[in-house]
Each structure stands twice: as structure tokens, then as C-alpha cells.
Write a protein that holds these residues in place. Structure first.
Motif, mmCIF file in Angstrom:
data_model
loop_
_atom_site.group_PDB
_atom_site.id
_atom_site.type_symbol
_atom_site.label_atom_id
_atom_site.label_comp_id
_atom_site.label_asym_id
_atom_site.label_seq_id
_atom_site.Cartn_x
_atom_site.Cartn_y
_atom_site.Cartn_z
ATOM 1 N N MET A 162 47.723 31.664 63.062
ATOM 2 C CA MET A 162 46.396 31.776 62.456
ATOM 3 C C MET A 162 46.514 32.422 61.084
ATOM 4 O O MET A 162 47.153 33.462 60.925
ATOM 5 N N THR A 163 45.917 31.837 60.073
ATOM 6 C CA THR A 163 45.991 32.351 58.711
ATOM 7 C C THR A 163 44.981 33.466 58.505
ATOM 8 O O THR A 163 43.797 33.324 58.838
ATOM 9 N N MET A 164 45.448 34.593 57.982
ATOM 10 C CA MET A 164 44.564 35.721 57.719
ATOM 11 C C MET A 164 43.717 35.434 56.494
ATOM 12 O O MET A 164 44.218 34.963 55.474
ATOM 13 N N SER A 165 42.424 35.716 56.579
ATOM 14 C CA SER A 165 41.544 35.463 55.455
ATOM 15 C C SER A 165 41.821 36.478 54.349
ATOM 16 O O SER A 165 42.212 37.615 54.597
ATOM 17 N N SER A 166 41.588 36.064 53.114
ATOM 18 C CA SER A 166 41.844 36.926 51.970
ATOM 19 C C SER A 166 40.776 38.012 51.881
ATOM 20 O O SER A 166 39.581 37.728 52.028
ATOM 21 N N PRO A 167 41.165 39.252 51.626
ATOM 22 C CA PRO A 167 40.177 40.329 51.479
ATOM 23 C C PRO A 167 39.289 40.085 50.268
ATOM 24 O O PRO A 167 39.721 39.506 49.262
ATOM 25 N N GLU A 168 38.055 40.541 50.353
ATOM 26 C CA GLU A 168 37.111 40.384 49.247
ATOM 27 C C GLU A 168 37.144 41.612 48.342
ATOM 28 O O GLU A 168 37.225 42.742 48.825
ATOM 29 N N PRO A 169 37.068 41.420 47.014
ATOM 30 C CA PRO A 169 36.959 42.570 46.104
ATOM 31 C C PRO A 169 35.638 43.298 46.333
ATOM 32 O O PRO A 169 34.602 42.679 46.568
ATOM 33 N N ILE A 170 35.674 44.628 46.246
ATOM 34 C CA ILE A 170 34.491 45.457 46.430
ATOM 35 C C ILE A 170 34.213 46.204 45.129
ATOM 36 O O ILE A 170 35.096 46.869 44.578
ATOM 37 N N ALA A 171 33.000 46.086 44.616
ATOM 38 C CA ALA A 171 32.618 46.754 43.370
ATOM 39 C C ALA A 171 32.325 48.223 43.630
ATOM 40 O O ALA A 171 31.652 48.576 44.601
ATOM 41 N N LEU A 172 32.839 49.102 42.756
ATOM 42 C CA LEU A 172 32.585 50.530 42.862
ATOM 43 C C LEU A 172 31.275 50.881 42.156
ATOM 44 O O LEU A 172 30.902 50.244 41.167
ATOM 45 N N PRO A 173 30.583 51.903 42.621
ATOM 46 C CA PRO A 173 29.304 52.277 41.998
ATOM 47 C C PRO A 173 29.509 52.961 40.644
ATOM 48 O O PRO A 173 30.597 53.452 40.344
ATOM 49 N N ASN A 174 28.454 52.980 39.843
ATOM 50 C CA ASN A 174 28.443 53.669 38.547
ATOM 51 C C ASN A 174 29.632 53.292 37.662
ATOM 52 O O ASN A 174 30.421 54.149 37.255
ATOM 53 N N PRO A 175 29.766 52.000 37.341
ATOM 54 C CA PRO A 175 30.869 51.585 36.474
ATOM 55 C C PRO A 175 30.599 51.985 35.027
ATOM 56 O O PRO A 175 29.488 52.420 34.686
ATOM 57 N N PRO A 176 31.591 51.832 34.145
ATOM 58 C CA PRO A 176 31.378 52.122 32.718
ATOM 59 C C PRO A 176 30.296 51.241 32.105
ATOM 60 O O PRO A 176 29.987 50.155 32.614
ATOM 61 N N ASN A 177 29.742 51.713 30.991
ATOM 62 C CA ASN A 177 28.675 50.994 30.305
ATOM 63 C C ASN A 177 29.179 50.119 29.166
ATOM 64 O O ASN A 177 28.390 49.417 28.522
ATOM 65 N N ASP A 178 30.475 50.188 28.877
ATOM 66 C CA ASP A 178 31.053 49.402 27.786
ATOM 67 C C ASP A 178 32.459 48.996 28.193
ATOM 68 O O ASP A 178 32.915 49.343 29.287
ATOM 69 N N GLY A 179 33.149 48.282 27.315
ATOM 70 C CA GLY A 179 34.439 47.703 27.646
ATOM 71 C C GLY A 179 35.413 48.675 28.298
ATOM 72 O O GLY A 179 35.660 49.769 27.791
ATOM 73 N N ILE A 180 35.983 48.278 29.439
ATOM 74 C CA ILE A 180 36.928 49.121 30.176
ATOM 75 C C ILE A 180 38.317 48.953 29.570
ATOM 76 O O ILE A 180 38.770 47.827 29.349
#
Length: 388
Positions: free
Chosen positions: A1-19
Motif C-alpha cells: 500500500m502506498t503511503m499518501s504524501s503529507p500535506e504542508p501546514i501553514a504557520l500562523p502570523n507569517p511575515p508581512n513582506d518577502g521572506i
């Protein structure tokens, strides 16, 4: 059985301009928390706990946009490079910031000025911690075409805010990395030059000291001996266009270079005395291309245990590769906009990804900045078995 790929999770309060940078902070404590630091053009250093998926702190570093960041291993201190040329230290334990030094100010380069043009020319565009037992040396390189080595232990004596080593570079610094043994630094500059610097810190010198002094004498000698840094090689990149990122292999036998032309080059370092046991040849491969559109390779991150690597492109994708077998391993994510930077955690089980438009298509509307974390499967980073 093939394991499904994990989903990216967005972190709260990200930067307001280019990272501009991401790094997991290895504080070497017993806490199960995983601290992730980020810097951005909004001038703030942010800390997230990726285990709890929470925002911990935001600290404005008072130096304009932040272009670079580093943190020594087993340290609670983060160092940032600003557009004003400053290198500043943030102590996570005390939530305090202090100035380490400046590019373009009394360091053998041209005198500083308050106008914006001068500030742009001295920006500290690259930072890297020297990996040695003292965790006290920080390398910086900037748009002023200078390389500095700073001993952060000097912050309380007469050498405060002065580098212990300054070297001239052939152009603006676009990227930098330090070998895991702490002995080599590579700086990618304008004009497609890659500069290799040999570093001998006081702790490394002390290790090589074969006399019979007692431990206390050796510690005193280590503190008195200044580090030594020499430019040992300047050579052209094997890629034809501007470098975006450059990283040492974990074993220091080679480097990986990413450029604006949607290519990665793998080069070996026998010309600076580093062995290449299998006599491998340099090569380059195309990546981060969609039909006829070519996207820059913005960052490269090596897996800490397998030695494979991930690339992040302005096409919004993250891909893993096995450089030894010259094989693609997996496509990890397709995010809303450019992948500006990447970072694996300490054991390589998690990858942090900055989704942040890098202006490869000029000024236009674009998705907001986000920092994502994603679980990494062994099958996505484990090297391919090459049949003989």
C-alpha cells in the motif's frame, strides 16, 4: 500500500513582506519544541514552534529589511544581516538584541553615509556560523564586496563592533555557506565567481596543538589566538547565469549551486585539496521549468542524514534529488508562489518552506507570504540504490 504524501501546514502570523531566510534553532535543550526562525523584508525576526504550530515571538531588529540569518548549533542566539549593513544578535532566552558589527563602517571599506544609495551598497546579504566547538565565530559577506569574520565574544571588550578578519571579494555577495567541519567558507558573488576561504578558528587550532599543556593553559591559549582566514581559490561557476544559492555537501567534498536559469550544478573540490574518492565529475541539470518557462532556483537544502537535497524554485515547487545517482527523488509540494527558502530540521523529518514571491516576473499582484512545514517521508529523501 502506498503511503499518501503529507500535506504542508501553514504557520500562523507569517511575515508581512518577502521572506529571506529560514533556520531551525538547535538550542540543545530537552524541550520537545522545534523552534523555527525566519527573517523578511519587513525587518522582523520571527520565531515559531513547529511542533505546536504556534507563533512565539516577533522582534523588529531596527535595521531595515533583513536579508540574511544564521544561528550556531546548540545556541539560543540568532544573528541577522540588515540592509543597513548591520550584523545583530538576538538572544532568545532574554528577548534582547545587540549590535555585533557593520559592513562599510570602519572596517577597511569606504566610509559610511546616511543616504539610501550607500546603505544599499553595504547591505549584509549573507551570514553563516562557523561550525566549531566555540560557536563564537560568525562570517558575513555583503554588497560592499567584503567578507568579515566576527568573534562574538569580543562584544564586551575594546574590539567591540570590529571584525577579526576582513577579506576583499570580487563582487557583491549573493550567497554563502560553511562546511560542517568549520574549516571552509564558500561565497558566491556577482560576476559568477565562487570564492573559497580557509578558516582556522582558535578552537580548531587548539585541537591541533600537540603540546602537553594542561587543560586550563590550552583554554587560555585558545582565547588568545586569533582566527586565521585566507582566500584559497576564486573560480567561475560552471553555470552561465547569476547564482542564487550555494551549499556545501555535508561531507564537504563538493558544492551545489542554484542559478536564475533553472539549473543546479554539482562541483567537486579537489583543486582546494579535498578528496574525491570516486573521482566524480562535475555536472549540471535542469529543474524548475514549466513548458518553455524557466524559473530561478532560489534555495538548496541538504538532508542532514542522507546527504540528498531539496531545491525550491520560483515555480512554487519543492523537489528532492539524489546528487550521487543523478536522480530526482520526489516532488514535495506545489505552493501558491515562489519558494524563497528552505530548511530541514535537525533529524530531517520535517521541512520548512517559505512561499514568498521573489519578483522574477517584476512588480505584480501575488499571494501573501506564508511559511509552511511538512513531514518528510524516508522514501522522499533516501538515496537511490544504483545497480552495478
Amino acid at each position: 500500500m502506498t503511503m499518501s504524501s503529507p500535506e504542508p501546514i501553514a504557520l500562523p502570523n507569517p511575515p508581512n513582506d518577502g521572506i529571506t531566510s529560514l533556520q531551525y534553532i538547535d538550542t540543545n535543550n530537552s524541550s520537545s519544541n522545534q523552534l523555527l526562525a525566519s527573517t523578511s523584508w519587513d525587518g522582523a525576526l520571527r520565531l515559531h514552534d513547529t511542533s505546536a504550530k504556534t507563533h512565539i515571538a516577533t522582534h523588529v531588529m531596527e535595521c531595515g529589511p533583513l536579508l540574511s540569518m544564521t544561528s550556531p548549533s546548540s545556541s539560543s542566539k540568532v544573528f541577522t544581516g540588515g540592509s543597513d549593513g548591520s550584523i545583530r544578535q538576538f538572544d532568545i532566552a532574554t528577548s534582547t538584541a545587540s549590535l555585533i558589527g557593520m559592513h562599510g563602517a570602519n572596517n577597511g571599506s569606504s566610509s559610511s553615509s546616511s543616504n539610501d544609495d550607500t546603505n544599499k551598497k553595504v547591505a549584509c546579504s549573507a551570514l553563516s556560523a562557523i561550525h566549531d566547538s566555540s560557536s563564537s565565530l560568525i562570517a558575513s559577506a555583503g554588497w560592499d564586496a567584503k567578507f568579515h569574520l566576527w568573534d562574538v565574544r569580543c562584544s564586551n571588550n575594546n574590539n567591540k563592533h570590529q571584525p577579526v578578519i576582513t577579506l576583499d571579494l570580487p563582487g557583491k555577495a549573493f550567497g554563502m555557506d560553511t562546511s560542517l567541519d568549520g574549516s571552509k567558507v564558500v561565497v558566491a558573488t556577482s560576476g559568477r565567481k565562487n570564492c573559497f576561504i580557509d578558516v582556522r578558528s582558535s578552537s580548531l587550532l587548539a585541537v591541533s596543538d600537540n603540546n602537553n599543556n594542561n587543560t586550563q593553559d590550552k583554554e587560555n591559549n585558545s582565547q588568545q589566538q586569533p582566527p586565521i582566514a585566507n582566500m584559497i581559490l576564486q573560480r567561475d561557476s560552471s553555470l552561465k547565469y547569476q547564482t542564487r544559492c550555494i551549499k556545501f555537501f555535508p561531507n564537504t567534498q563538493g558544492i551545489a549551486i542554484g542559478s536564475i536559469e533553472g539549473r543546479v550544478a554539482i562541483e567537486y573540490l579537489t583543486d582546494i585539496g579535498i578528496t574525491n574518492p570516486d573521482n566524480k565529475k562535475k555536472y549540471a541539470f535542469k529543474c524548475h521549468r514549466v513548458n518553455d518557462t524557466i524559473y530561478p532556483v532560489n534555495d538548496i537544502a541538504f538532508h542532514p542524514t542522507h546527504g540528498t537535497f531539496a531545491t525550491g524554485g520560483a515555480d512554487g515547487t519543492v523537489v528532492t534529488w539524489d546528487g550521487n545517482s543523478k536522480k530526482k527523488l520526489a516532488s514535495l509540494a506545489k505552493l501558491p508562489t515562489s519558494i524563497a527558502c528552505l530548511a530541514f530540521n535537525r533529524d530531517g523529518s520535517e521541512l520548512a518552506m517559505a512561499s514568498s514571491y521573489t519578483f522574477e516576473e517584476g512588480e505584480r499582484d501575488h499571494p501573501r507570504e506564508e511559511i509552511y512545514v511538512r513531514e518528510v517521508l524516508e522514501s522522499e529523501v533516501k538515496p537511490k540504490v544504483v545497480a552495478k
